[in-house]
Design a protein around this motif. Structure first.
Motif, short mmCIF file in Angstrom:
data_model
loop_
_atom_site.label_atom_id
_atom_site.label_comp_id
_atom_site.label_asym_id
_atom_site.label_seq_id
_atom_site.Cartn_x
_atom_site.Cartn_y
_atom_site.Cartn_z
N ASP A 26 10.64 7.38 0.74
CA ASP A 26 11.44 8.45 0.17
C ASP A 26 10.96 9.78 0.73
N LEU A 27 11.90 10.63 1.09
CA LEU A 27 11.59 11.96 1.58
C LEU A 27 11.95 12.95 0.49
N CYS A 28 10.99 13.81 0.13
CA CYS A 28 11.16 14.71 -1.01
C CYS A 28 10.59 16.08 -0.67
N ASP A 29 11.04 17.10 -1.36
CA ASP A 29 10.54 18.45 -1.09
C ASP A 29 9.34 18.81 -1.96
N SER A 30 8.84 17.86 -2.76
CA SER A 30 7.67 18.14 -3.59
C SER A 30 6.77 16.90 -3.63
N LEU A 31 5.57 17.10 -4.13
CA LEU A 31 4.61 16.00 -4.25
C LEU A 31 4.69 15.31 -5.61
N GLU A 32 5.75 15.50 -6.33
CA GLU A 32 5.87 14.93 -7.66
C GLU A 32 6.05 13.41 -7.60
N LEU A 33 5.92 12.80 -8.76
CA LEU A 33 5.99 11.34 -8.88
C LEU A 33 7.34 10.78 -8.47
N LYS A 34 8.42 11.54 -8.63
CA LYS A 34 9.76 11.00 -8.41
C LYS A 34 9.94 10.42 -7.01
N GLY A 35 9.33 11.01 -6.00
CA GLY A 35 9.43 10.48 -4.64
C GLY A 35 8.75 9.12 -4.51
N CYS A 36 7.59 8.98 -5.14
CA CYS A 36 6.86 7.71 -5.12
C CYS A 36 7.64 6.62 -5.84
N VAL A 37 8.24 6.98 -6.97
CA VAL A 37 9.02 6.01 -7.75
C VAL A 37 10.24 5.55 -6.96
N ARG A 38 10.95 6.48 -6.32
CA ARG A 38 12.12 6.11 -5.52
C ARG A 38 11.73 5.20 -4.36
N VAL B 89 0.85 -1.18 0.00
CA VAL B 89 0.00 0.00 0.00
C VAL B 89 0.89 1.23 0.00
N SER B 90 0.59 2.18 -0.87
CA SER B 90 1.38 3.41 -0.99
C SER B 90 0.59 4.60 -0.47
N ASP B 91 1.30 5.50 0.14
CA ASP B 91 0.67 6.75 0.56
C ASP B 91 1.75 7.81 0.73
N ILE B 92 1.32 9.04 0.77
CA ILE B 92 2.22 10.17 0.96
C ILE B 92 1.70 10.97 2.14
N THR B 93 2.59 11.35 3.02
CA THR B 93 2.23 12.22 4.13
C THR B 93 3.19 13.40 4.13
N TYR B 94 2.82 14.43 4.83
CA TYR B 94 3.67 15.61 4.85
C TYR B 94 4.29 15.78 6.23
N ILE B 95 5.43 16.42 6.26
CA ILE B 95 6.12 16.73 7.50
C ILE B 95 6.40 18.23 7.48
N ARG B 96 5.95 18.90 8.51
CA ARG B 96 6.17 20.34 8.59
C ARG B 96 7.59 20.60 9.08
N THR B 97 8.29 21.49 8.42
CA THR B 97 9.64 21.88 8.83
C THR B 97 9.67 23.40 8.98
N VAL B 98 10.78 23.91 9.44
CA VAL B 98 10.93 25.35 9.58
C VAL B 98 10.82 26.03 8.21
N LYS B 99 11.29 25.37 7.17
CA LYS B 99 11.30 25.96 5.83
C LYS B 99 10.05 25.64 5.02
N GLY B 100 9.08 24.97 5.60
CA GLY B 100 7.87 24.61 4.87
C GLY B 100 7.56 23.14 5.07
N PHE B 101 7.06 22.50 4.02
CA PHE B 101 6.70 21.10 4.10
C PHE B 101 7.66 20.25 3.28
N CYS B 102 7.86 19.02 3.75
CA CYS B 102 8.49 18.01 2.92
C CYS B 102 7.54 16.82 2.92
N TYR B 103 7.70 15.93 1.97
CA TYR B 103 6.73 14.88 1.74
C TYR B 103 7.39 13.52 1.83
N LEU B 104 6.77 12.63 2.59
CA LEU B 104 7.28 11.29 2.82
C LEU B 104 6.39 10.30 2.09
#
Length: 146
Positions: A97-109, A67-82
């Motif tokens: 994968d931890l990424c600074d955007s909601l793009e597909l590349k994080g899901c693929v990694r 099962v795949s999902d994406i969640t966000y983590i709040r940081t001082v500089k904004g959000f990052c996505y797990l």
């Protein structure tokens, strides 16, 4: 801000977080922070939505359904996505994968990491919430599994 733990110990009280919050709420002493959240799922898109083939499926072994999902983590500089890939049977995280955007590349990694570490993925079903990341380029995710 004062900690109440010493006062509780003196009175020989054991108060957990939930009980404390309930007491504060009852006496209107609880102030809640305004939540700022990031939206990670867009279900209203123009892309084809695949049927949910795991709805009535009995999951009885590891690597049967991920099962795949994406969640966000709040940081001082904004959000990052797990991006997380979880084995539905063992509930173990098999890829991330931890990424600074909601793009597909994080899901693929995340999926590549899970596949790389898996022992036997024959017949594996990769399930997601049908968010835009998974629907816009389904052929890329499909190539990783086959």
């Amino acid at each position: 801000m004062k900690s109440l733990s010493q006062d509780f110990e003196k009175q020989q009280l054991k108060v957990g977080r939930d009980t404390l919050f309930n007491v504060l709420r009852e006496h209107k002493m609880l102030t809640l922070r305004k939540k700022h959240s990031a939206r990670t799922t867009n279900s209203y898109h123009r892309f084809y939505k695949y049927n949910n083939i795991i709805k009535d499926l009995k999951v009885n072994r590891p690597n049967q359904v991920w099962v795949s999902d994406i969640t966000y983590i709040r940081t001082v500089k904004g959000f990052c996505y797990l991006a997380l890939i979880t084995d539905m049977h063992s509930r173990k995280i098999v890829g991330y994968d931890l990424c600074d955007s909601l793009e597909l590349k994080g899901c693929v990694r995340a999926l590549k990491k899970a596949i790389y570490q898996a022992k036997d993925i024959r017949g594996l079903i990769h399930h997601s919430d049908r968010g835009i990341q998974y629907l816009k380029y389904p052929h890329l995710l499909g190539q990783l599994c086959c």
